[in-house]
Design an enzyme around this catalytic site. Structure first.
Site, PDB file in Angstrom:
ATOM      1  NE  ARG A 147      11.570   3.421  -0.689  1.00 37.94           N
ATOM      2  CZ  ARG A 147      11.524   1.873  -0.471  1.00 37.94           C
ATOM      3  NH1 ARG A 147      11.752   0.912  -1.187  1.00 37.94           N
ATOM      4  NH2 ARG A 147      11.336   1.640   0.811  1.00 37.94           N
ATOM      5  CD  GLU A 162       8.972  -7.149   3.602  1.00 38.60           C
ATOM      6  OE1 GLU A 162       9.334  -6.181   2.828  1.00 38.60           O
ATOM      7  OE2 GLU A 162       9.877  -8.229   3.486  1.00 38.60           O
TER       8      GLU A 162
HETATM    9  O1  LIG Z   1       3.417  -3.426   0.635  1.00 34.92           O
HETATM   10  P1  LIG Z   1       3.848  -3.118   2.017  1.00 34.92           P
HETATM   11  O2  LIG Z   1       4.606  -4.114   2.928  1.00 34.92           O
HETATM   12  O3  LIG Z   1       3.132  -1.998   2.735  1.00 34.92           O
HETATM   13  O4  LIG Z   1       5.251  -2.277   1.603  1.00 34.92           O
HETATM   14  C1  LIG Z   1       5.661  -1.360   0.498  1.00 34.92           C
HETATM   15  C2  LIG Z   1       5.858  -0.082   0.846  1.00 34.92           C
HETATM   16  O5  LIG Z   1       7.080   0.242   1.606  1.00 34.92           O
HETATM   17  C3  LIG Z   1       8.071   1.052   1.172  1.00 34.92           C
HETATM   18  O6  LIG Z   1       7.950   2.324   1.785  1.00 34.92           O
HETATM   19  P2  LIG Z   1       8.381   2.763   3.138  1.00 34.92           P
HETATM   20  O7  LIG Z   1       7.421   2.709   4.039  1.00 34.92           O
HETATM   21  O8  LIG Z   1       9.874   2.033   3.160  1.00 34.92           O
HETATM   22  O9  LIG Z   1       8.674   4.247   2.838  1.00 34.92           O
HETATM   23  P3  LIG Z   1       9.714   5.141   1.866  1.00 34.92           P
HETATM   24  O10 LIG Z   1       9.223   5.256   0.401  1.00 34.92           O
HETATM   25  O11 LIG Z   1       9.606   6.478   2.299  1.00 34.92           O
HETATM   26  O12 LIG Z   1      11.077   4.498   1.877  1.00 34.92           O
HETATM   27  C4  LIG Z   1       7.677   0.949  -0.540  1.00 34.92           C
HETATM   28  O13 LIG Z   1       8.020   2.101  -0.984  1.00 34.92           O
HETATM   29  C5  LIG Z   1       6.148   0.825  -0.051  1.00 34.92           C
HETATM   30  O14 LIG Z   1       5.467   2.010   0.003  1.00 34.92           O
HETATM   31  N1  LIG Z   2      11.927  -5.779   0.367  1.00 34.21           N
HETATM   32  C1  LIG Z   2      11.701  -4.614   0.078  1.00 34.21           C
HETATM   33  N2  LIG Z   2      12.700  -3.880  -0.422  1.00 34.21           N
HETATM   34  C2  LIG Z   2      12.384  -2.510  -0.586  1.00 34.21           C
HETATM   35  N3  LIG Z   2      11.273  -1.785  -0.301  1.00 34.21           N
HETATM   36  C3  LIG Z   2      10.561  -2.530   0.459  1.00 34.21           C
HETATM   37  N4  LIG Z   2       9.269  -2.121   1.229  1.00 34.21           N
HETATM   38  C4  LIG Z   2       8.783  -3.364   1.780  1.00 34.21           C
HETATM   39  N5  LIG Z   2       9.566  -4.323   1.544  1.00 34.21           N
HETATM   40  C5  LIG Z   2      10.779  -3.832   0.907  1.00 34.21           C
END
Ligand SMILES: O=P(O)(O)OC[C@H]1O[C@H](OP(=O)(O)OP(=O)(O)O)[C@H](O)[C@@H]1O
Ligand SMILES: Nc1ncnc2[nH]cnc12
Length: 177
Positions: A60, A97
Site C-alpha cells: 500500500r 500487529e
Molecule cells: O506499523 P505496523 O504494525 O508495522 O503496521 C503497518 C503496516 O501494515 C500494513 O501493511 P501489510 O504488512 O498488511 O502489507 P500490505 O501493504 O501488503 O497490505 C500497512 O500497510 C503498513 O505497512
Molecule cells: N488496523 C489496521 N488497518 C489497516 N492496515 C493495518 N496494518 C496494520 N494494522 C492495520
C-alpha cells in the site's frame, strides 16, 4: 479536500484479518476521483525540504509513495517484501500487529547521505516503518522523517519512530486498534 473529508473516505472493516482488528481500508479513499490526489497533496505539505528520494513500503505504501515522489520531483525506492528483488539485497525481519514478515531493499538505489523520505499508508505498531528506516540507514540514506496517510496512535508506532530519531507525521488518525 479537507483532512476530515479524506478521513470519511476510509472504510473501517471490523475483525479483519483477525478478530479484534479494526481494519482501516484505504481502497475506498484511492478509488474516489479526488481522494488519491488530495491525500498525496496533504503528504506533500508535510514533507521536509531537500528530499533526495521517496521510499515506499510494499504494497500500500507504493500507491502513495510513488505518487508523492512524482509530486516532489524525486525518484522512488521500493521497500519490498522478501524474495521479490532480482539483485543482492539487505533485509530486516519485523513483527506486525498480526503476524511477522521480512522486507528488503536494493542498497545501491539509496542516495549516499541524501534525505530519504519514508512513506506508507498506515502506521500501527511501527514495526514495518522501523525496519524500513533501519534498512535505508544501513544503505547510507539519511532517514529523519516518515509520513503516513493514517496513524493509529494507540499502537505507539509514531512514538517508537521518534525514539529512533525519525519524526513521524500523518494526514489523519484513528483511535483504537
Ligand atoms: O506499523 P505496523 O504494525 O508495522 O503496521 C503497518 C503496516 O501494515 C500494513 O501493511 P501489510 O504488512 O498488511 O502489507 P500490505 O501493504 O501488503 O497490505 C500497512 O500497510 C503498513 O505497512
Ligand atoms: N488496523 C489496521 N488497518 C489497516 N492496515 C493495518 N496494518 C496494520 N494494522 C492495520
Amino acid at each position: 479536500m479537507t483532512r476530515e473529508e479524506l478521513r470519511s473516505l476510509v472504510r473501517t472493516v471490523p475483525d479483519f484479518p483477525i478478530a479484534g482488528i479494526q481494519f482501516r481500508d484505504i481502497t475506498t479513499l484511492i478509488a474516489d476521483s479526488r481522494g488519491l490526489a488530495s491525500a498525496v497533496a496533504h503528504l506533500a505539505d508535510l514533507a521536509s525540504p531537500d528530499v533526495a528520494a521517496v521510499a515506499g513500503i510494499e504494497a500500500r505504501g507504493f500507491i502513495f509513495g510513488a505518487a508523492l515522489a512524482m509530486q516532489l520531483g524525486t525518484g522512488f525506492i521500493p521497500v519490498r517484501k522478501a524474495g521479490k528483488l532480482p539483485v543482492e539485497t539487505i533485509s530486516e525481519d519485523y513483527a506486525l500487529e498480526y503476524g511477522a514478515a521480512t522486507i528488503e531493499i536494493d542498497p545501491t538505489l539509496v542516495p549516499q547521505g541524501g534525505r530519504v523520505l519514508l512513506v506508507d499508508d498506515l502506521i500501527a505498531t511501527g514495526g514495518t516503518a522501523l525496519a524500513a528506516a533501519s534498512l535505508l540507514r544501513r544503505a547510507g540514506g539519511l532517514v529523519d522523517t516518515a509520513l503516513f496517510v493514517i496513524d493509529l496512535p494507540e499502537l505507539g508506532g509514531a512514538a517508537a519512530l521518534r525514539s529512533a530519531g525519525v519524526a513521524a507525521d500523518a494526514v489523519m488518525e484513528f483511535a483504537g486498534h
